[in-house]
Scaffold this motif. Sequence first.
Motif, PDB file in Angstrom:
ATOM      1  N   UNK A   1      54.313  41.025  40.954  1.00 14.79           N
ATOM      2  CA  UNK A   1      53.215  40.552  41.804  1.00 14.79           C
ATOM      3  C   UNK A   1      52.104  39.961  40.956  1.00 14.79           C
ATOM      4  N   UNK A   2      51.806  40.609  39.840  1.00 13.62           N
ATOM      5  CA  UNK A   2      50.767  40.122  38.946  1.00 13.62           C
ATOM      6  C   UNK A   2      51.178  38.809  38.299  1.00 13.62           C
ATOM      7  N   UNK A   3      52.449  38.704  37.916  1.00  9.68           N
ATOM      8  CA  UNK A   3      52.966  37.475  37.308  1.00  9.68           C
ATOM      9  C   UNK A   3      52.908  36.319  38.297  1.00  9.68           C
ATOM     10  N   UNK A   4      53.271  36.593  39.543  1.00  5.96           N
ATOM     11  CA  UNK A   4      53.226  35.568  40.591  1.00  5.96           C
ATOM     12  C   UNK A   4      51.798  35.090  40.821  1.00  5.96           C
ATOM     13  N   UNK A   5      50.847  36.022  40.884  1.00 11.62           N
ATOM     14  CA  UNK A   5      49.439  35.661  41.059  1.00 11.62           C
ATOM     15  C   UNK A   5      48.950  34.802  39.900  1.00 11.62           C
TER      16      UNK A   5
ATOM     17  N   UNK B   1      42.369  34.586  43.277  1.00 10.76           N
ATOM     18  CA  UNK B   1      43.593  34.853  42.521  1.00 10.76           C
ATOM     19  C   UNK B   1      43.276  35.467  41.166  1.00 10.76           C
ATOM     20  N   UNK B   2      42.183  35.009  40.546  1.00  6.47           N
ATOM     21  CA  UNK B   2      41.783  35.558  39.251  1.00  6.47           C
ATOM     22  C   UNK B   2      41.432  37.037  39.372  1.00  6.47           C
ATOM     23  N   UNK B   3      40.813  37.410  40.488  1.00  5.24           N
ATOM     24  CA  UNK B   3      40.489  38.825  40.712  1.00  5.24           C
ATOM     25  C   UNK B   3      41.761  39.648  40.895  1.00  5.24           C
ATOM     26  N   UNK B   4      42.774  39.057  41.521  1.00  2.00           N
ATOM     27  CA  UNK B   4      44.041  39.761  41.692  1.00  2.00           C
ATOM     28  C   UNK B   4      44.777  39.909  40.362  1.00  2.00           C
ATOM     29  N   UNK B   5      44.634  38.880  39.492  1.00  2.00           N
ATOM     30  CA  UNK B   5      45.242  38.960  38.165  1.00  2.00           C
ATOM     31  C   UNK B   5      44.617  40.101  37.377  1.00  2.00           C
ATOM     32  N   UNK B   6      43.377  40.465  37.731  1.00  2.00           N
ATOM     33  CA  UNK B   6      42.693  41.577  37.062  1.00  2.00           C
ATOM     34  C   UNK B   6      43.351  42.922  37.320  1.00  2.00           C
TER      35      UNK B   6
ATOM     36  N   UNK C   1      31.997  36.695  40.213  1.00  2.00           N
ATOM     37  CA  UNK C   1      32.869  37.879  40.224  1.00  2.00           C
ATOM     38  C   UNK C   1      33.225  38.302  38.801  1.00  2.00           C
ATOM     39  N   UNK C   2      33.515  39.573  38.622  1.00  2.00           N
ATOM     40  CA  UNK C   2      33.912  40.076  37.304  1.00  2.00           C
ATOM     41  C   UNK C   2      35.402  39.813  37.120  1.00  2.00           C
ATOM     42  N   UNK C   3      35.737  39.006  36.102  1.00  2.00           N
ATOM     43  CA  UNK C   3      37.116  38.606  35.861  1.00  2.00           C
ATOM     44  C   UNK C   3      37.551  39.021  34.462  1.00  2.00           C
ATOM     45  N   UNK C   4      38.855  39.131  34.268  1.00  2.00           N
ATOM     46  CA  UNK C   4      39.375  39.410  32.936  1.00  2.00           C
ATOM     47  C   UNK C   4      39.213  38.173  32.059  1.00  2.00           C
ATOM     48  N   UNK C   5      39.352  38.352  30.766  1.00  2.00           N
ATOM     49  CA  UNK C   5      39.053  37.279  29.808  1.00  2.00           C
ATOM     50  C   UNK C   5      39.907  36.025  30.031  1.00  2.00           C
ATOM     51  N   UNK C   6      41.198  36.201  30.318  1.00  2.00           N
ATOM     52  CA  UNK C   6      42.086  35.041  30.467  1.00  2.00           C
ATOM     53  C   UNK C   6      41.655  34.081  31.562  1.00  2.00           C
ATOM     54  N   UNK C   7      41.628  34.530  32.816  1.00  2.00           N
ATOM     55  CA  UNK C   7      41.205  33.641  33.904  1.00  2.00           C
ATOM     56  C   UNK C   7      39.766  33.150  33.740  1.00  2.00           C
TER      57      UNK C   7
END
Length: 286
Positions: free
Chosen positions: A156-160, A143-148, A214-220
């Motif tokens: 869709x991003x908000x739901x993820x 899910x964190x990768x999808x938030x990326x 995995x490479x994730x954005x800062x938030x997750x």
Amino acid sequence: TLASIHSLSLAAFHVLENTFSHCKDSETLYSGRLHLVADLLQSLFKEAYSLQKSFMELLDRIVLESADATGDIACMVIVVHNVLKICPVISKMDHALHANTWKFLIKISVKHRKLIETKLPHDELVAGLCEDILYSFNSCLQLAEQVNQPAGMGNANTTDCKLFQKTMKLCRFFVNTLVHYVKEFIDFLSKSCHILHHLYLQMYSKIAPSLYAPILSDGPCDQIASVVPVALDALVLQLLFFRPFVEMVLQDNQDFSLELTFPQCLLLMNVMGKLPSQSWEVQSLW
């Protein structure tokens, strides 16, 4: 007494397990006709949910007063086994139901510990919790990768993101539950040390600074980093004094995959950081 409602207990668990299994497998069972029975299945699930809640409230009122109540003790052990069988069935169906089922399972195990601790399926309980921890943790990473994904994805991003938060909360609950169970029943967990060790390595292999993370954005990434190390550190603290775990971690010729070698180093560094504040007996174990 529990023995007096033994047949009710067996019947209730039979209904629950089969109902939840039917709902879980409904997509396969009904294939292209699922939409025709969707409302009925939803009602069926709600009724089973209500039955489980009421039945667990009833079981929670049971008091095992002495070791002489052999019938009640045997029935309570059967209850634990049956609740444990339900957990994998509902694990991917409903977060709240899943969490509350584990909460009840640990609660009655601890509540009646003095009378049933030698009869509980400790290895199965720990294995089940570890499996659920890893599943929820891997779901968090996905899910964190999808938030990326780009913000242009909108809803869709908000739901993820919301689902990630809920799944992260569930993962933390499972780890905390495992820590609590280990604290209460550590003397019976010598055969579970391998899976506890593996859990630590698996989770650390998928978060920074592991090369396999995995490479994730800062938030997750920050949220995962604030939950996983703290939770696993609490687990290590409970196992620090446990000789079978020490022997498992330090045994020679462990054939680690490349992915798990670095987490093993992190575990040893974690232990070394804790030892100076421990007694000589604990230090000598390591």
